[in-house]
Scaffold this motif. Structure first.
Motif, short mmCIF file in Angstrom:
data_model
loop_
_atom_site.label_atom_id
_atom_site.label_comp_id
_atom_site.label_asym_id
_atom_site.label_seq_id
_atom_site.Cartn_x
_atom_site.Cartn_y
_atom_site.Cartn_z
N ASN A 350 -23.58 -6.97 3.46
CA ASN A 350 -22.87 -6.81 2.19
C ASN A 350 -23.82 -6.93 1.01
O ASN A 350 -23.70 -6.21 0.02
CB ASN A 350 -21.77 -7.87 2.07
CG ASN A 350 -20.62 -7.62 3.03
OD1 ASN A 350 -20.49 -6.53 3.57
ND2 ASN A 350 -19.79 -8.63 3.24
N ALA A 351 -24.78 -7.87 1.12
CA ALA A 351 -25.73 -8.07 0.02
C ALA A 351 -26.62 -6.83 -0.16
O ALA A 351 -26.89 -6.41 -1.30
CB ALA A 351 -26.59 -9.30 0.30
N ILE A 352 -27.08 -6.25 0.94
CA ILE A 352 -27.92 -5.05 0.85
C ILE A 352 -27.13 -3.88 0.28
O ILE A 352 -27.62 -3.13 -0.57
CB ILE A 352 -28.49 -4.70 2.25
CG1 ILE A 352 -29.54 -5.75 2.65
CG2 ILE A 352 -29.11 -3.31 2.25
CD1 ILE A 352 -30.07 -5.59 4.05
N ASP A 353 -25.88 -3.72 0.73
CA ASP A 353 -25.03 -2.65 0.19
C ASP A 353 -24.82 -2.81 -1.31
O ASP A 353 -24.82 -1.83 -2.06
CB ASP A 353 -23.68 -2.64 0.91
CG ASP A 353 -23.80 -2.17 2.35
OD1 ASP A 353 -24.79 -1.49 2.67
OD2 ASP A 353 -22.91 -2.50 3.16
N ALA A 354 -24.64 -4.07 -1.74
CA ALA A 354 -24.42 -4.32 -3.17
C ALA A 354 -25.69 -4.01 -3.97
O ALA A 354 -25.62 -3.45 -5.08
CB ALA A 354 -24.00 -5.77 -3.39
N CYS A 355 -26.85 -4.35 -3.43
CA CYS A 355 -28.11 -4.09 -4.13
C CYS A 355 -28.39 -2.60 -4.27
O CYS A 355 -29.05 -2.16 -5.22
CB CYS A 355 -29.27 -4.77 -3.40
SG CYS A 355 -29.30 -6.57 -3.59
N ASP A 356 -27.90 -1.81 -3.33
CA ASP A 356 -28.10 -0.36 -3.41
C ASP A 356 -27.42 0.24 -4.63
O ASP A 356 -27.76 1.36 -5.05
CB ASP A 356 -27.56 0.31 -2.14
CG ASP A 356 -28.49 0.12 -0.95
OD1 ASP A 356 -29.67 -0.18 -1.18
OD2 ASP A 356 -28.02 0.26 0.19
N GLU A 357 -26.45 -0.48 -5.19
CA GLU A 357 -25.68 0.04 -6.32
C GLU A 357 -26.29 -0.31 -7.67
O GLU A 357 -25.73 0.05 -8.70
CB GLU A 357 -24.24 -0.49 -6.26
CG GLU A 357 -23.49 -0.18 -4.97
CD GLU A 357 -23.25 1.31 -4.80
OE1 GLU A 357 -23.07 1.99 -5.83
OE2 GLU A 357 -23.24 1.78 -3.65
N VAL A 358 -27.42 -1.04 -7.68
CA VAL A 358 -28.02 -1.45 -8.95
C VAL A 358 -29.43 -0.87 -9.06
O VAL A 358 -29.98 -0.34 -8.09
CB VAL A 358 -28.07 -2.99 -9.08
CG1 VAL A 358 -26.68 -3.58 -9.01
CG2 VAL A 358 -28.95 -3.60 -7.99
N GLN A 359 -30.02 -1.00 -10.25
CA GLN A 359 -31.37 -0.50 -10.46
C GLN A 359 -32.36 -1.27 -9.59
O GLN A 359 -32.14 -2.43 -9.24
CB GLN A 359 -31.75 -0.65 -11.94
CG GLN A 359 -30.87 0.15 -12.88
CD GLN A 359 -31.23 -0.10 -14.34
OE1 GLN A 359 -32.16 -0.84 -14.64
NE2 GLN A 359 -30.48 0.54 -15.23
N GLU A 360 -33.47 -0.61 -9.28
CA GLU A 360 -34.43 -1.20 -8.35
C GLU A 360 -34.97 -2.54 -8.83
O GLU A 360 -35.19 -3.45 -8.03
CB GLU A 360 -35.59 -0.21 -8.13
CG GLU A 360 -36.56 -0.65 -7.06
CD GLU A 360 -37.61 0.40 -6.79
OE1 GLU A 360 -38.77 0.01 -6.50
OE2 GLU A 360 -37.29 1.60 -6.86
N ASN A 361 -35.17 -2.69 -10.13
CA ASN A 361 -35.74 -3.95 -10.64
C ASN A 361 -34.73 -5.10 -10.64
O ASN A 361 -35.07 -6.24 -10.95
CB ASN A 361 -36.30 -3.75 -12.05
CG ASN A 361 -35.21 -3.33 -13.05
OD1 ASN A 361 -34.11 -2.96 -12.66
ND2 ASN A 361 -35.54 -3.38 -14.32
N LYS A 362 -33.47 -4.81 -10.31
CA LYS A 362 -32.43 -5.84 -10.26
C LYS A 362 -31.97 -6.12 -8.82
O LYS A 362 -30.99 -6.83 -8.62
CB LYS A 362 -31.23 -5.43 -11.11
CG LYS A 362 -31.54 -5.32 -12.60
CD LYS A 362 -30.30 -4.95 -13.38
CE LYS A 362 -30.61 -4.85 -14.88
NZ LYS A 362 -29.41 -4.47 -15.67
#
Length: 445
Positions: A350-362
């Protein structure tokens, strides 16, 4: 009041309380808030209070009798809810089942008393009524106990969430209202109604129909639990398969590295013969970066969790996510390996999926797992996300197009399975899930 009359009231109080209280407590015998010795002491005190209220009620007016009856019900219900640590709706559900059965026993006993002791039947709480009640109880309570053992006890341990119990208790409440309406909204007195065999037969079939409905509910819950377990096993197999594939890649990479090592050694040997130290250093640094030997392969001593972490470390790198790990978990825990896989696999996915939705630096994930003592495991995971949350019926849903949002619910299920708690916090740019697993189960079970 004579001593014999007091004996009759005390006998009636015991007969009308103890068997039903035992039935109501039985499904939750492993969820008492106190030891069984203390519980037994409280039951004795409750019996004394019920007997005292019964004695005072016989010396009061009809209006005051109703008040004492209400006080008796409050004492009985209050003790039940305080004695058991469980969802209130589930407790009410079981309590109403027992209450409906008790009403049926009262009607049967009064009908039997009316035919065997017609002169005594017109009075309340006579020894004859207690005797008839015990006879009826001896016939039906063993049957109801077997029903409770087969269905209700299992239902009490099925974790279907709290929301469903906000409504399920209304089913036995409806059957209770049938009895209440027939008793108090009839032109006949309650004694006349009870002494009519037709009413007794009608009440029997009402209770029999209620048991059929309860059986359907329990079977539905068991099927729900079975499907949920299948979903968890499927998820576990998927994660284990991914870990296995990752391990195969690691083994293949190691095999190639060992095969190529002699060629690299020859190259280094040639440079050493020519005293090209700078080239040797550059060559070795390039080689180390290529084979990724700087990356740790052991993040914790627990083999199952470590294999899972290794896989998701690579996934985080592939998704350009900064991953910070702090895992202090021993090699052996009392938490099943399957539950560890489902819990932390869902959290990291879930954490990886959520990170895919934000900018790379975030994109970042911070995971901490540790054991503060021998009886608990604490975890904390924080990740960047875009602030978009989907909810339905207070449940988190995935933002993925083909997802069903079962990840967080699976996390909650595992945590609650170990009598723990989970907390979810969000703000505009981070998503936090923290929790604790208490009183771990025996891993061999």
């Amino acid at each position: 009041m004579t001593s014999f009359r007091m004996f009759e009231i005390i006998l009636y109080s015991m007969v009308s309380l103890l068997p039903y209280l035992g039935l109501a407590l039985y499904p939750f015998e492993d969820k008492f808030r106190m030891s069984k010795i203390k519980l037994s002491g409280c039951i004795v005190i409750l019996t004394v209070i019920q007997s005292a209220l019964g004695i005072y009620a016989t010396m009061c007016s009809q209006e005051q009798k109703a008040l004492f009856s209400l006080l008796s019900t409050v004492c009985y219900g209050g003790f039940y809810f305080l004695a058991i640590k469980e969802n209130v709706g589930k407790l009410v559900f079981v309590l109403l089942i027992v209450s409906n059965f008790a009403n049926f026993v009262v009607m049967c006993a009064k009908c039997v008393e009316g035919h065997i002791f017609p002169q005594l039947a017109v009075e309340n709480n006579k020894w004859s009524f207690s005797l008839c009640t015990m006879i009826v109880q001896l016939i039906f309570i063993p049957l109801l106990f077997l029903y409770f053992k087969k269905y209700i006890k299992g239902m009490a341990h099925i974790d279907t969430g709290k929301k469903i119990w906000r409504f399920l208790w209304t089913i036995p409440a409806t059957f209770y209202l049938f009895w209440y309406h027939g008793l108090y909204f009839s032109t006949k007195s309650s004694i006349e109604l009870a002494m009519d065999p037709v009413n007794m037969i009608f009440t029997f079939f009402i209770n029999l129909g209620a048991l059929v409905v309860y059986t359907v509910i329990v079977n539905y819950m068991a099927e729900f639990q079975y499907n949920l377990n299948l979903e968890e096993e499927k998820k576990q197999l998927e994660i284990e398969n991914l870990c296995f594939e990752n391990m195969k890649k690691q083994m293949e990479s190691t095999r190639r590295a060992r095969h190529d090592l002699k060629h690299h050694m020859k190259a280094v040997h040639t440079m050493a013969e020519n005293n090209e130290c700078k080239k040797i250093t550059e060559y070795i640094e390039t080689y180390l970066e290529h084979v990724s030997l700087k990356k740790p392969l052991v993040y914790c001593t627990n083999f199952t969790l470590n294999a899972l972490i290794v896989y998701y470390v690579q996934q985080a790198e592939a998704h350009k996510i900064k991953l910070k790990l702090n895992i202090e978990l021993p090699e052996e825990t009392n938490v099943k390996e399957a539950d560890l896989t489902v819990l932390f696999g869902n959290l990291l996915e879930n954490a990886i999926d959520a990170c895919d939705e934000v900018q790379e630096n975030k994109r970042y994930i911070n995971l901490k797992i540790y054991k503060p003592n021998s009886d608990s495991i604490v975890f904390y995971i924080e990740n960047g996300f875009n602030g978009s949350i989907k909810k339905k019926n207070q449940q988190f849903l995935t933002t993925k197009a083909n997802g069903n949002g079962i990840g967080i619910e699976s996390v909650k299920y595992v945590v609650h399975k170990y009598n723990g708690d989970v907390n979810i916090k969000t703000d505009e740019n981070k998503f936090i899930v923290s929790g604790v697993l208490l009183q771990p189960l025996d891993a061999t079970k």
